[in-house]
Write a protein that holds these residues in place. Structure first.
Motif, PDB file in Angstrom:
ATOM      1  N   TYR A 177      12.287   2.633   3.368  1.00  0.00           N
ATOM      2  CA  TYR A 177      12.535   1.290   2.857  1.00  0.00           C
ATOM      3  C   TYR A 177      13.357   1.388   1.580  1.00  0.00           C
ATOM      4  CZ  TYR A 177       8.568   0.447   5.901  1.00  0.00           C
ATOM      5  OH  TYR A 177       7.730   0.414   6.980  1.00  0.00           O
ATOM      6  N   LEU A 178      14.237   0.427   1.367  1.00  0.00           N
ATOM      7  CA  LEU A 178      15.040   0.372   0.161  1.00  0.00           C
ATOM      8  C   LEU A 178      15.237  -1.093  -0.198  1.00  0.00           C
ATOM      9  CD1 LEU A 178      17.861   2.419  -1.091  1.00  0.00           C
ATOM     10  CD2 LEU A 178      18.404   0.043  -0.710  1.00  0.00           C
ATOM     11  N   ALA A 179      15.055  -1.427  -1.465  1.00  0.00           N
ATOM     12  CA  ALA A 179      15.293  -2.784  -1.947  1.00  0.00           C
ATOM     13  C   ALA A 179      15.874  -2.701  -3.348  1.00  0.00           C
ATOM     14  CB  ALA A 179      13.993  -3.584  -1.965  1.00  0.00           C
ATOM     15  N   ARG A 180      16.897  -3.469  -3.603  1.00  0.00           N
ATOM     16  CA  ARG A 180      17.526  -3.505  -4.924  1.00  0.00           C
ATOM     17  C   ARG A 180      16.511  -3.999  -5.951  1.00  0.00           C
ATOM     18  NH1 ARG A 180      22.355  -2.057  -7.565  1.00  0.00           N
ATOM     19  NH2 ARG A 180      23.811  -3.174  -6.283  1.00  0.00           N
ATOM     20  N   ARG A 181      16.407  -3.325  -7.076  1.00  0.00           N
ATOM     21  CA  ARG A 181      15.506  -3.727  -8.152  1.00  0.00           C
ATOM     22  C   ARG A 181      16.223  -4.791  -8.997  1.00  0.00           C
ATOM     23  NH1 ARG A 181      13.023   0.017 -12.964  1.00  0.00           N
ATOM     24  NH2 ARG A 181      11.592  -1.565 -13.755  1.00  0.00           N
ATOM     25  N   ASN A 184      17.048   1.085  -7.424  1.00  0.00           N
ATOM     26  CA  ASN A 184      16.662   0.562  -6.117  1.00  0.00           C
ATOM     27  C   ASN A 184      15.270   1.080  -5.816  1.00  0.00           C
ATOM     28  OD1 ASN A 184      19.358  -0.520  -4.745  1.00  0.00           O
ATOM     29  ND2 ASN A 184      19.848   1.273  -5.970  1.00  0.00           N
ATOM     30  N   TRP A 185      14.362   0.194  -5.390  1.00  0.00           N
ATOM     31  CA  TRP A 185      13.031   0.633  -4.979  1.00  0.00           C
ATOM     32  C   TRP A 185      13.167   1.348  -3.643  1.00  0.00           C
ATOM     33  CZ3 TRP A 185       9.810   0.529  -8.724  1.00  0.00           C
ATOM     34  CH2 TRP A 185       9.772  -0.508  -9.647  1.00  0.00           C
ATOM     35  N   ILE A 186      12.511   2.505  -3.491  1.00  0.00           N
ATOM     36  CA  ILE A 186      12.525   3.237  -2.226  1.00  0.00           C
ATOM     37  C   ILE A 186      11.112   3.666  -1.857  1.00  0.00           C
ATOM     38  CG2 ILE A 186      14.885   4.098  -2.411  1.00  0.00           C
ATOM     39  CD1 ILE A 186      13.672   6.797  -3.296  1.00  0.00           C
ATOM     40  N   ALA A 187      10.875   3.784  -0.553  1.00  0.00           N
ATOM     41  CA  ALA A 187       9.603   4.293  -0.046  1.00  0.00           C
ATOM     42  C   ALA A 187       9.882   4.989   1.275  1.00  0.00           C
ATOM     43  CB  ALA A 187       8.609   3.157   0.152  1.00  0.00           C
ATOM     44  N   GLN A 213       0.814  -1.217   0.000  1.00  0.00           N
ATOM     45  CA  GLN A 213       0.000   0.000   0.000  1.00  0.00           C
ATOM     46  C   GLN A 213       0.850   1.272   0.000  1.00  0.00           C
ATOM     47  OE1 GLN A 213      -3.340  -0.373  -0.377  1.00  0.00           O
ATOM     48  NE2 GLN A 213      -2.744  -2.512  -0.512  1.00  0.00           N
ATOM     49  N   ILE A 214       2.140   1.121   0.198  1.00  0.00           N
ATOM     50  CA  ILE A 214       3.034   2.272   0.208  1.00  0.00           C
ATOM     51  C   ILE A 214       3.434   2.610  -1.221  1.00  0.00           C
ATOM     52  CG2 ILE A 214       5.309   3.082   0.947  1.00  0.00           C
ATOM     53  CD1 ILE A 214       5.009   1.394   3.431  1.00  0.00           C
ATOM     54  N   ARG A 215       3.528   3.891  -1.536  1.00  0.00           N
ATOM     55  CA  ARG A 215       3.969   4.315  -2.873  1.00  0.00           C
ATOM     56  C   ARG A 215       5.480   4.216  -2.970  1.00  0.00           C
ATOM     57  NH1 ARG A 215       0.208   9.605  -3.178  1.00  0.00           N
ATOM     58  NH2 ARG A 215      -1.762   8.508  -3.070  1.00  0.00           N
ATOM     59  N   TRP A 216       5.943   3.577  -4.007  1.00  0.00           N
ATOM     60  CA  TRP A 216       7.366   3.325  -4.193  1.00  0.00           C
ATOM     61  C   TRP A 216       7.919   4.189  -5.306  1.00  0.00           C
ATOM     62  CZ3 TRP A 216      10.158  -0.066  -1.135  1.00  0.00           C
ATOM     63  CH2 TRP A 216       9.401  -0.822  -0.236  1.00  0.00           C
ATOM     64  N   GLY A 217       9.170   4.576  -5.182  1.00  0.00           N
ATOM     65  CA  GLY A 217       9.891   5.299  -6.212  1.00  0.00           C
ATOM     66  C   GLY A 217      11.172   4.555  -6.531  1.00  0.00           C
TER      67      GLY A 217
END
Length: 103
Positions: free
Chosen positions: A65-69, A55-58, A41-45
């Motif tokens: 939050y950060l996750a490698r794309r 990297n996906w960030i929110a 439900q969080i918008r990611w950039g």
């Protein structure tokens, strides 16, 4: 000498035991006490790292939050969506929390 070894061993064991704080196997939900949201439900950039990879960030105002794309083969995605070290997208609008970012 034996007392010092025993004391050190107990201290080391206590320190390691403190690291094992169970939070459950489900990592798909925000555990914040203010606005518990499912992470879907969080918008990611996207933030482009210095190597040019995505990297996906929110940011929900309290936590980030950060996750490698990654592609379907597990390799980093380097799309060129933005210059290195630049973030793009509506990633700061992810929650309805009353606590906003100070910036």
């Amino acid at each position: 000498m034996n007392f010092a070894k025993l004391a050190f061993g107990l201290l080391a064991a206590s320190a390691l035991a403190a690291c094992d704080v169970p939070i459950g196997p489900d990592k798909s939900a925000d555990r914040n006490m203010i606005d518990r949201n499912d992470l879907s439900q969080i918008r990611w950039g996207v933030w482009v790292d210095p190597d040019g990879c995505d990297n996906w960030i929110a940011d929900d105002g309290v936590e980030g939050y950060l996750a490698r794309r990654l592609d379907k083969y597990g390799k980093p995605v380097c799309s060129g969506v933005a210059p290195p070290t630049v973030a793009t997208g509506d990633f700061k609008q992810g929650a309805t929390s009353v606590i906003g970012d100070p910036l």
